[in-house]
Structures are given as structure tokens and as C-alpha cells.
Scaffold this active site. Structure first.
Site, PDB file in Angstrom:
ATOM      1  N   THR A   8      -1.281   8.181   5.264  1.00  4.79           N
ATOM      2  CA  THR A   8      -1.443   6.999   4.417  1.00  4.79           C
ATOM      3  C   THR A   8      -1.314   7.379   2.951  1.00  4.79           C
ATOM      4  O   THR A   8      -1.669   8.497   2.558  1.00  4.79           O
ATOM      5  CB  THR A   8      -2.819   6.323   4.635  1.00  4.79           C
ATOM      6  OG1 THR A   8      -2.867   5.125   3.857  1.00  4.79           O
ATOM      7  CG2 THR A   8      -3.978   7.212   4.233  1.00  4.79           C
ATOM      8  N   ASP A  70      -2.601   1.427  10.730  1.00  2.00           N
ATOM      9  CA  ASP A  70      -1.952   0.207  10.273  1.00  2.00           C
ATOM     10  C   ASP A  70      -2.953  -0.918  10.485  1.00  2.00           C
ATOM     11  O   ASP A  70      -3.491  -1.099  11.572  1.00  2.00           O
ATOM     12  CB  ASP A  70      -0.639  -0.079  10.996  1.00  2.00           C
ATOM     13  CG  ASP A  70       0.244  -0.988  10.142  1.00  2.00           C
ATOM     14  OD1 ASP A  70       0.738  -0.519   9.093  1.00  2.00           O
ATOM     15  OD2 ASP A  70       0.398  -2.177  10.480  1.00  2.00           O
TER      16      ASP A  70
HETATM   17  O1  CZF Z   1      -9.956  -5.725   2.271  1.00  2.00           O
HETATM   18  C1  CZF Z   1      -9.472  -4.914   3.022  1.00  2.00           C
HETATM   19  N1  CZF Z   1     -10.280  -3.988   3.613  1.00  2.00           N
HETATM   20  C2  CZF Z   1      -9.851  -3.104   4.510  1.00  2.00           C
HETATM   21  O2  CZF Z   1     -10.630  -2.282   5.022  1.00  2.00           O
HETATM   22  C3  CZF Z   1      -8.466  -3.171   4.828  1.00  2.00           C
HETATM   23  N2  CZF Z   1      -7.711  -2.492   5.669  1.00  2.00           N
HETATM   24  C4  CZF Z   1      -6.467  -2.990   5.509  1.00  2.00           C
HETATM   25  N3  CZF Z   1      -6.446  -3.966   4.596  1.00  2.00           N
HETATM   26  C5  CZF Z   1      -5.287  -4.740   4.105  1.00  2.00           C
HETATM   27  O3  CZF Z   1      -4.191  -4.458   4.912  1.00  2.00           O
HETATM   28  C6  CZF Z   1      -3.231  -3.631   4.214  1.00  2.00           C
HETATM   29  C7  CZF Z   1      -2.862  -2.507   5.105  1.00  2.00           C
HETATM   30  O4  CZF Z   1      -1.450  -2.354   5.203  1.00  2.00           O
HETATM   31  P1  CZF Z   1      -0.936  -0.982   5.771  1.00  2.00           P
HETATM   32  O5  CZF Z   1      -1.696  -0.662   7.013  1.00  2.00           O
HETATM   33  O6  CZF Z   1       0.521  -0.960   5.834  1.00  2.00           O
HETATM   34  O7  CZF Z   1      -1.440   0.056   4.662  1.00  2.00           O
HETATM   35  P2  CZF Z   1      -0.867   0.368   3.218  1.00  2.00           P
HETATM   36  O8  CZF Z   1       0.544  -0.066   3.098  1.00  2.00           O
HETATM   37  O9  CZF Z   1      -1.838  -0.139   2.215  1.00  2.00           O
HETATM   38  O10 CZF Z   1      -0.941   1.983   3.211  1.00  2.00           O
HETATM   39  P3  CZF Z   1      -0.241   2.985   4.291  1.00  2.00           P
HETATM   40  O11 CZF Z   1      -1.345   3.467   5.169  1.00  2.00           O
HETATM   41  O12 CZF Z   1       0.785   2.222   5.066  1.00  2.00           O
HETATM   42  O13 CZF Z   1       0.335   4.091   3.467  1.00  2.00           O
HETATM   43  C8  CZF Z   1      -3.985  -3.096   3.009  1.00  2.00           C
HETATM   44  O14 CZF Z   1      -3.119  -2.766   1.943  1.00  2.00           O
HETATM   45  C9  CZF Z   1      -4.913  -4.249   2.709  1.00  2.00           C
HETATM   46  O15 CZF Z   1      -4.225  -5.258   2.035  1.00  2.00           O
HETATM   47  C10 CZF Z   1      -7.654  -4.101   4.170  1.00  2.00           C
HETATM   48  N4  CZF Z   1      -8.154  -4.961   3.262  1.00  2.00           N
HETATM   49 MG    MG Z   2       1.804   0.316   4.659  1.00  2.00          MG
END
Ligand code: CZF
Ligand code: MG
Length: 197
Positions: A8, A70
């Protein structure tokens, strides 16, 4: 100390994984500490598919065990949106404040008892020569009328945790790490993790 790579670049997620794994004697490295690795395109159609994509590509490139997360917010009155598009709901910049604004705007006029939502988290674990496995976790809540609280990241300030009467951003990080969708998924992953080291 064994090292686990978390595929991540999200600092909020990385901090939560550190808090959850380091007391168990596992050292966590996120992609922010491994900057030469590429951005993995999230072309899957579910949280699970995207978690597998991220874990397998980064494991192949590093030759090490990798966990990917994710996750996102699913709002019932928005037909499950923002869902797998949570990070980029209001645009490619991944702007938390703009994403919150878009959810609140889309939900104008929705009554309190219709504002149900859940956070969902899929975790995938991959390692060279091993079968990839996945688990999922969730936490139920309601979308508030306005942001409250300063902890956490993403949509935490507008997510009222059903069992707490406070938003995910009003409770402490320690408390969030006990009840969150990520903690729920990790509890299930812990039972499998021994096979990967
Ligand atoms: O208020 C929140 N509390 C949480 O605990 C939480 N967990 C996920 N989210 C939302 O969902 C997206 C994940 O998207 P995602 O899984 O693609 O991750 P990301 O793109 O941010 O990073 P990466 O892991 O892919 O590098 C994030 O950006 C957030 O907007 C959260 N929001
Ligand atoms: Mg992502």
C-alpha cells in the site's frame, strides 16, 4: 524479526498495519519505504480481486510474502457507492475532503434511518510458490450529516460506528484498530499467516 510487506501507499492504512502487527513481532514495510516498486493498477471488479492483484504483483517483484488491502465505503442509499472507487470517488487526486463532500452532497435529504453504510476490507496474502488466500472484514454504521472528529483517514469523519455512537474519527486509533473492517479482516488472516513465512 520477520518482515512483512504491505502493498500500500496509503499512509493511513500503513500506520494501522504497523500498530496491528508490530506488537506481534512482525516488522511492517509499506510501499512508501520501497519507492522503486511500481503503482499496481486496480483493474479488478471487487475488493477481493484488487487485493489479489496488488499482493501477487508485489510478491512476484520482491520475492517475499506480501499482504495487500483493498477497502472502501459502501453506502446503501447510493447503491453501494463509492465501493471499490472509494479512493478516487471525487477524482484522481485521492482527496479525502473532496470525497467526503461528494458523499454528503449525493445524500442530501436522505433520512437518518436510511443513511446505513459499511466499511469493507479485503486482504490478500501472496508469497512465492504459495497459493494466494483472501479474507474479508466489515463494520456497520451510518453516514453523518457533517464531518466530526480528527483521527483516522478517508471517510472516517462521516462514518458513525453503529455500536459506538461516535464517528470513526472521534474514537482513538487504538479503539479503531479493535473494531474496524481492517481489524475484522486481520483477525481472520492471522489464522493463515503462519503458512507464508
Ligand atoms: O474512512 C476510511 N477509513 C478506513 O479505514 C478506510 N479504509 C479504506 N477507506 C477508503 O477506501 C479507500 C481505499 O482504496 P484502496 O483500497 O484502493 O486504497 P488506496 O488507493 O488509498 O491505497 P493502496 O492500498 O491501493 O495503495 C481509501 O483511500 C479510503 O477512501 C477508508 N476510509
Ligand atoms: Mg488503491
Amino acid at each position: 524479526m520477520s518482515q512483512i510487506i504491505i502493498a500500500t501507499r496509503n499512509e493511513g492504512k500503513a500506520a494501522e498495519f504497523k500498530a496491528l502487527f508490530e506488537p506481534k513481532g512482525l516488522q511492517v514495510a509499506s510501499l512508501n519505504e520501497l519507492p522503486d516498486l511500481p503503482e499496481v493498477e486496480e483493474t479488478g471488479h471487487s475488493f477481493e480481486e484488487n487485493a489479489i492483484l496488488k499482493a501477487e504483483i508485489i510478491s512476484k517483484l520482491t520475492g517475499k510474502p506480501v499482504i495487500a488491502d483493498d477497502s472502501g465505503l459502501s453506502v446503501d442509499s447510493l447503491g453501494g457507492e463509492p465501493g471499490i472507487y472509494s479512493a478516487r470517488y471525487a477524482g484522481e487526486e485521492k482527496d479525502d475532503a473532496a470525497n467526503i463532500e461528494k458523499v454528503l452532497e449525493s445524500m442530501k435529504g436522505v433520512e437518518k434511518d436510511q443513511r446505513t453504510a459499511r466499511f469493507r476490507c479485503a486482504l490478500a496474502i501472496a508469497a512465492p510458490g504459495k497459493e494466494t488466500k483472501t479474507v474479508e472484514g466489515s463494520v456497520e454504521g451510518y453516514i453523518t450529516e457533517k464531518p466530526e472528529g480528527l483521527h483516522g483517514f478517508g471517510y472516517d469523519p462521516i462514518f458513525l460506528v453503529k455500536d459506538k455512537g461516535a464517528t470513526m474519527a472521534q474514537i482513538s486509533p487504538e479503539e479503531k484498530n479493535k473494531i474496524s473492517h481492517r481489524a475484522d479482516a486481520l483477525k481472520k488472516l492471522e489464522k493463515l499467516i503462519g503458512e507464508y513465512f
